[in-house]
Write an enzyme that holds these catalytic residues in place. Structure first.
Site, PDB file in Angstrom:
ATOM      1  N   HIS A   1     -28.252   3.422   1.590  1.00 44.26           N
ATOM      2  CA  HIS A   1     -29.115   2.288   1.247  1.00 44.26           C
ATOM      3  C   HIS A   1     -28.799   1.026   2.058  1.00 44.26           C
ATOM      4  O   HIS A   1     -28.642  -0.067   1.531  1.00 44.26           O
ATOM      5  CB  HIS A   1     -29.037   1.991  -0.260  1.00 44.26           C
ATOM      6  CG  HIS A   1     -29.414   3.142  -1.123  1.00 44.26           C
ATOM      7  ND1 HIS A   1     -29.419   3.094  -2.497  1.00 44.26           N
ATOM      8  CD2 HIS A   1     -29.815   4.409  -0.807  1.00 44.26           C
ATOM      9  CE1 HIS A   1     -29.791   4.261  -2.993  1.00 44.26           C
ATOM     10  NE2 HIS A   1     -30.031   5.082  -1.976  1.00 44.26           N
TER      11      HIS A   1
ATOM     12  N   GLU B   1     -41.847   2.953  -4.124  1.00 47.43           N
ATOM     13  CA  GLU B   1     -42.763   1.838  -4.375  1.00 47.43           C
ATOM     14  C   GLU B   1     -43.266   1.194  -3.096  1.00 47.43           C
ATOM     15  O   GLU B   1     -42.557   1.126  -2.089  1.00 47.43           O
ATOM     16  CB  GLU B   1     -42.054   0.750  -5.192  1.00 47.43           C
ATOM     17  CG  GLU B   1     -41.652   1.164  -6.590  1.00 47.43           C
ATOM     18  CD  GLU B   1     -40.969   0.047  -7.365  1.00 47.43           C
ATOM     19  OE1 GLU B   1     -40.699   0.246  -8.566  1.00 47.43           O
ATOM     20  OE2 GLU B   1     -40.709  -1.046  -6.779  1.00 47.43           O
TER      21      GLU B   1
ATOM     22  N   TYR C   1     -30.904  10.910 -10.714  1.00 48.56           N
ATOM     23  CA  TYR C   1     -30.910  12.286 -10.216  1.00 48.56           C
ATOM     24  C   TYR C   1     -30.394  13.264 -11.266  1.00 48.56           C
ATOM     25  O   TYR C   1     -30.676  14.462 -11.193  1.00 48.56           O
ATOM     26  CB  TYR C   1     -30.088  12.377  -8.926  1.00 48.56           C
ATOM     27  CG  TYR C   1     -30.718  11.599  -7.795  1.00 48.56           C
ATOM     28  CD1 TYR C   1     -31.920  12.013  -7.232  1.00 48.56           C
ATOM     29  CD2 TYR C   1     -30.136  10.435  -7.305  1.00 48.56           C
ATOM     30  CE1 TYR C   1     -32.523  11.300  -6.203  1.00 48.56           C
ATOM     31  CE2 TYR C   1     -30.721   9.711  -6.275  1.00 48.56           C
ATOM     32  CZ  TYR C   1     -31.913  10.140  -5.728  1.00 48.56           C
ATOM     33  OH  TYR C   1     -32.515   9.434  -4.720  1.00 48.56           O
TER      34      TYR C   1
END
Length: 385
Positions: free
Chosen positions: A159, A252, A273
């Site tokens: 990330h 998104e 997850y």
């Protein structure tokens, strides 16, 4: 006996190569696909790229591409150059490495470009933004300066974000994910989980919501983003658009506005997850709703807005590259900007799609993912007579 065996091996290899040659030639022919509004063809511009992440079109029609391992290359006439020298060292860790390349609006005269990358220090890894000047011969980068480095590094390798969108005034918007530590996305004193906004010299723009540093970091534009890997500014109205990875579901598209919070991990349309719920639900006061979301996830890698002459049927549509399902999503919007339909193109045809970019001629460039990746060009299919 040994000589005979070696001869047979060579003859077998030559025969195989000759038999394979026609199919290889055919593989280079453009592939045609029907879509709802236009017939398109896809051709390979270059292949054999090593984990490419981003592509831009240079003024002379060549392409400049980043590779996750740290190389910046120019593709011309189907061939990739040797790595450009002088590129700042990127940390190849997990999802991190050399990420985005973006050309300054005045690139044709000033040769300036911007890079996003994973950087390393004694505390681990984080996202950084650098600027440099590409030599006229395209072989080196000079006057390199780091403009931004996130304030908290971690040993985690996920990330990092991070693409760059350049506004009309030359300022830079870019995203950084939560770095695998989700609560950081709600910490106003942390660059993680945010859309950031800086001037091209690294200074703070006057319209940043926390410019005085009292309620949040001066670079922060918006918070509550899980991992925004795509960002673009619609040139028709200046609207900022991002696409970001959710967890298990909840990818998104957002339209980040200054000082607003887009929810992660307090609200989300995805689940952990493990299958467990995340946060308090899908909506709550004080948190913005996405413009659009996917469940199940498509793993979006990049976003662009179609403005071009080649596909007038697609004017104003959003194009989203997807890693999962290996597709390009085309999203139509109504006059209010709301997304009203989605068409999935090329699903499973070319592998994971990492980047999408509308070229100056109106064609669409796709960059696939992996250690033997390709640069593809989507154009209008020839009219049948």
């Amino acid at each position: 006996m040994k000589a005979t065996f070696e001869y047979l091996l060579k003859r077998t290899a030559l025969t195989a190569a000759l038999l394979a040659a026609p199919s290889l030639a055919l593989a280079q022919e453009p592939m045609q696909f029907p879509t709802r509004k236009a017939a398109v063809q896809v051709e390979t511009i270059a292949s054999g790229l090593d984990n490419p992440w981003s592509v831009e079109v240079l003024p002379d029609g060549a392409f400049i591409v980043t590779e996750l391992g740290g190389s910046l290359r120019i593709i011309r006439d189907g061939k990739a150059s040797a790595p450009i020298t002088g590129v700042p060292a990127a940390a190849r860790q997990g999802q991190g490495g050399l990420l985005d390349v973006a050309l300054d609006p005045g690139f044709s005269t000033n040769r300036t470009l911007f890079l996003s990358m994973a950087a390393a220090d004694g505390n681990g890894y984080g996202t950084a933004i650098a600027r440099g000047v590409l030599a006229e011969d395209g072989k080196s980068l000079t006057d390199v300066k780091e403009l931004f480095r996130m304030n908290r590094f971690t040993g985690k390798g996920q990330h990092f974000g991070s693409r760059i969108a350049i506004a009309a005034d030359g300022s830079l918007f870019f995203g950084i994910g939560d770095r695998g530590e989700r609560d950081r996305a709600q910490d106003m004193r942390d660059h993680a989980g945010a859309i950031l906004h800086i001037n091209p010299d690294g200074s703070i723009p006057a319209d940043n919501p926390y410019r005085d540093g009292k309620a949040g970091l001066a670079e922060v534009w918006s918070k509550g983003h899980r991992n925004p890997q795509g960002i673009v500014i619609d040139t028709t109205n200046g609207q900022l658009l991002t696409v970001e990875h959710g967890a298990r579901g909840g990818d998104e598209i957002n339209t980040p506005e200054p000082g607003k919070n887009y929810g992660w991990p307090v609200i989300t349309y995805g689940k952990d997850y493990s299958g467990l719920e995340i946060g308090i639900g899908q909506a709550a006061d004080g948190y913005e709703q996405p413009l659009y979301y996917w469940d199940p996830s498509i793993a979006p890698g990049a976003i662009d807005v179609y403005h071009g002459a080649m596909f007038p049927e697609w004017e104003g549509n959003l194009l989203v590259a997807a890693l999962k399902y290996q597709l390009l999503a085309r999203l139509e919007r109504d006059d209010s900007g709301a997304i009203v339909s989605e068409e999935r193109l090329f699903e499973g045809e070319f592998g994971r799609i990492r980047d999408v970019k509308v070229a100056p001629d109106g064609s669409v460039l796709l960059l696939t993912d992996g250690d033997d990746a390709t640069l593809l060009r989507v154009s209008a299919a020839p009219q049948k007579s």
